[in-house]
Design an enzyme around this catalytic site. Structure first.
Site, PDB file in Angstrom:
ATOM      1  N   ASN A  17       0.739  -1.286  -0.040  1.00 20.76           N
ATOM      2  CA  ASN A  17      -0.016   0.015  -0.077  1.00 20.76           C
ATOM      3  C   ASN A  17       0.887   1.296   0.072  1.00 20.76           C
ATOM      4  O   ASN A  17       1.883   1.355   0.483  1.00 20.76           O
ATOM      5  CB  ASN A  17      -0.702   0.064   1.229  1.00 20.76           C
ATOM      6  CG  ASN A  17      -1.937  -0.973   1.246  1.00 20.76           C
ATOM      7  OD1 ASN A  17      -2.644  -1.287   0.209  1.00 20.76           O
ATOM      8  ND2 ASN A  17      -2.150  -1.477   2.499  1.00 20.76           N
ATOM      9  N   GLY A  45       1.755  -0.845   3.656  1.00 19.98           N
ATOM     10  CA  GLY A  45       0.955  -2.085   3.797  1.00 19.98           C
ATOM     11  C   GLY A  45       1.914  -3.173   4.459  1.00 19.98           C
ATOM     12  O   GLY A  45       3.275  -3.132   4.703  1.00 19.98           O
ATOM     13  N   GLY A  47       2.126  -6.284   4.248  1.00 19.63           N
ATOM     14  CA  GLY A  47       3.266  -7.327   3.655  1.00 19.63           C
ATOM     15  C   GLY A  47       4.499  -6.628   3.450  1.00 19.63           C
ATOM     16  O   GLY A  47       5.536  -7.078   3.771  1.00 19.63           O
ATOM     17  N   THR A 218       1.269  -8.630  20.918  1.00 18.36           N
ATOM     18  CA  THR A 218       2.187  -7.582  21.235  1.00 18.36           C
ATOM     19  C   THR A 218       1.281  -6.606  22.202  1.00 18.36           C
ATOM     20  O   THR A 218       0.172  -6.302  22.076  1.00 18.36           O
ATOM     21  CB  THR A 218       2.610  -6.755  20.075  1.00 18.36           C
ATOM     22  OG1 THR A 218       1.398  -6.562  19.129  1.00 18.36           O
ATOM     23  CG2 THR A 218       3.755  -7.510  19.273  1.00 18.36           C
ATOM     24  N   LEU A 219       2.078  -5.947  23.045  1.00 14.65           N
ATOM     25  CA  LEU A 219       1.312  -5.043  24.045  1.00 14.65           C
ATOM     26  C   LEU A 219       1.545  -3.451  24.061  1.00 14.65           C
ATOM     27  O   LEU A 219       1.569  -2.806  25.131  1.00 14.65           O
ATOM     28  CB  LEU A 219       1.505  -5.630  25.572  1.00 14.65           C
ATOM     29  CG  LEU A 219       1.163  -7.073  25.641  1.00 14.65           C
ATOM     30  CD1 LEU A 219       1.689  -7.589  27.105  1.00 14.65           C
ATOM     31  CD2 LEU A 219      -0.115  -7.437  25.459  1.00 14.65           C
ATOM     32  N   GLY A 223       5.348  -4.397  25.799  1.00 14.35           N
ATOM     33  CA  GLY A 223       6.359  -5.329  25.325  1.00 14.35           C
ATOM     34  C   GLY A 223       5.305  -6.422  24.596  1.00 14.35           C
ATOM     35  O   GLY A 223       4.473  -6.106  24.080  1.00 14.35           O
ATOM     36  N   ALA A 249       4.283   1.469  12.331  1.00 14.22           N
ATOM     37  CA  ALA A 249       5.092   0.320  11.908  1.00 14.22           C
ATOM     38  C   ALA A 249       5.741  -0.723  12.842  1.00 14.22           C
ATOM     39  O   ALA A 249       6.249  -1.540  12.625  1.00 14.22           O
ATOM     40  CB  ALA A 249       6.141   0.697  11.070  1.00 14.22           C
ATOM     41  N   ALA A 250       5.048  -0.445  14.266  1.00 16.05           N
ATOM     42  CA  ALA A 250       5.724  -1.207  15.231  1.00 16.05           C
ATOM     43  C   ALA A 250       5.609  -2.677  15.129  1.00 16.05           C
ATOM     44  O   ALA A 250       6.420  -3.405  15.332  1.00 16.05           O
ATOM     45  CB  ALA A 250       5.393  -0.657  16.556  1.00 16.05           C
ATOM     46  N   GLY A 251       4.317  -3.032  15.028  1.00 19.71           N
ATOM     47  CA  GLY A 251       3.927  -4.364  15.087  1.00 19.71           C
ATOM     48  C   GLY A 251       4.500  -5.196  13.865  1.00 19.71           C
ATOM     49  O   GLY A 251       5.188  -6.322  13.866  1.00 19.71           O
ATOM     50  N   ASP A 252       4.571  -4.536  12.556  1.00 22.12           N
ATOM     51  CA  ASP A 252       5.242  -5.131  11.334  1.00 22.12           C
ATOM     52  C   ASP A 252       6.594  -5.225  11.680  1.00 22.12           C
ATOM     53  O   ASP A 252       7.170  -6.292  11.216  1.00 22.12           O
ATOM     54  CB  ASP A 252       4.588  -4.425  10.149  1.00 22.12           C
ATOM     55  CG  ASP A 252       3.272  -4.334  10.038  1.00 22.12           C
ATOM     56  OD1 ASP A 252       2.693  -5.305  10.199  1.00 22.12           O
ATOM     57  OD2 ASP A 252       2.824  -3.350   9.274  1.00 22.12           O
ATOM     58  N   SER A 282      11.784   1.360  15.925  1.00 24.11           N
ATOM     59  CA  SER A 282      10.936   2.012  14.746  1.00 24.11           C
ATOM     60  C   SER A 282       9.831   3.027  15.398  1.00 24.11           C
ATOM     61  O   SER A 282       9.651   3.845  14.434  1.00 24.11           O
ATOM     62  CB  SER A 282      10.066   0.645  14.392  1.00 24.11           C
ATOM     63  OG  SER A 282       8.977   0.360  15.180  1.00 24.11           O
ATOM     64  N   GLY A 287       6.507   7.348  10.190  1.00 17.67           N
ATOM     65  CA  GLY A 287       6.274   6.448   8.893  1.00 17.67           C
ATOM     66  C   GLY A 287       6.497   4.935   9.435  1.00 17.67           C
ATOM     67  O   GLY A 287       6.840   4.716  10.211  1.00 17.67           O
TER      68      GLY A 287
END
Length: 309
Positions: A17, A45, A47, A218-219, A223, A249-252, A282, A287
């Site tokens: 994306n 995105g 992915g 993820t929390l 953490g 973008a933390a989770g990715d 991150s 961004g």
């Protein structure tokens, strides 16, 4: 830390994306207009984000997906290439490139609306796609592509012995034929609450272990917490304390870096600590793809801020 000799082979079947991002003191409520501070278009995105995160962490990453024949699609291909992601299996679609409309508030929190565009055309895998999955140590899946693509990718991975990590976002019903081939489910605390109807993350995690072998939740600033069906109890890994600028973008980042760590053979606790260090880095930059750290930065930060053991 283990020293990487051969890059870990990671396949990503997921979305590409263009993130259209507005930065404001707070997100508007329904019917409200607020003044923003800044605007940006940033390739993203889930992915592509996970692919870039894994590549910057040292993985040999191949991306399967689709973009439009438009400026956003060309920009995404450029960014993937600059991150050393092999985008040869990213298809060209007559549909426009997918868009994510994001509002980032003053605390770094975000709200997101995703418009699939070309991503919605990826409903099956080609023989070449299947070979990419089968020849990888880990397959990363998310749910911004049609569900049938995720189901097909997970099935190919299971037959090949490729480890499947699923980020169940955006949240939707998870078919049994998908979950049957998932090795590790990686939701955030809000996603797992929606999936299970259970607000307490550890209780929700334990409920999900009835359907998948491993779960990591993820929390955010707290953490992550991990559990496995074959083990008793849960493992909590705290996040390094940092000042968050943008959590988009933390989770990715966490999932992409975790995939590399596991593919390299690190134990789960070490892998989670390394991924948490990358996520903490991150959130200190704005961004999605622009905020993801390189391997050397992750190692240096983890050495200073992550307790061993």
């Amino acid at each position: 830390m283990l020293q990487q000799m051969t890059p870990a082979a990671i396949a990503v079947l997921g979305s590409c994306n263009m993130d259209v991002v507005a930065f404001a003191d707070r997100a508007p409520t329904l019917g409200e207009t607020v003044a923003g501070r800044r605007f940006a278009t940033i390739p993203g995105g889930k992915g592509a984000n996970q692919a870039i995160a894994a590549a910057r962490a040292g993985g040999a990453v191949r991306m399967i997906g689709a973009v439009g024949d438009d400026d956003f699609g060309r920009a995404l291909r450029t960014v993937l290439g600059e991150a050393q992601v092999d985008a040869g299996a990213v298809r060209a679609s007559a549909e426009p490139t997918g868009i994510a409309h994001i509002v980032v508030d003053a605390r770094g929190g975000n709200s997101i609306v995703v418009i699939p565009g070309a991503n919605g055309t990826v409903t099956s895998l080609t023989a070449a796609d299947e070979a990419i999955v089968a020849n990888s140590a880990v397959l990363l899946l998310q749910l911004e592509l049609p569900m049938e693509a995720a189901i097909a990718g997970a099935a190919v991975a299971r037959r090949a012995g490729t480890r499947v990590i699923l980020t169940p976002a955006p949240v939707q019903d998870l078919p049994p034929e998908l979950l049957a081939n998932v090795d590790l489910l990686a939701p955030n605390e809000h996603e797992i609450a929606q999936i299970t109807g259970i607000d307490e993350p550890r209780e929700a995690l334990r409920a999900m272990l009835e359907q998948v072998p491993e779960v990591v939740v993820t929390l955010g600033a707290e953490g992550c917490v991990y559990g496995a069906r074959t083990q008793g109890g849960t493992l909590h890994v705290p996040a390094p304390k940092v000042e968050a600028v943008d959590t988009t973008a933390a989770g990715d980042t966490f999932v992409g870096v975790l995939a590399v760590a596991l593919a390299e053979g690190r134990n789960m606790q070490e892998a989670l600590r390394w991924a948490s260090a990358a996520a903490a880095l991150s959130v200190q930059r704005a961004g999605a793809s622009t905020s993801m750290p390189k391997r050397e930065a992750i190692d240096a930060f983890a050495a200073l801020h992550v307790a061993p053991g």
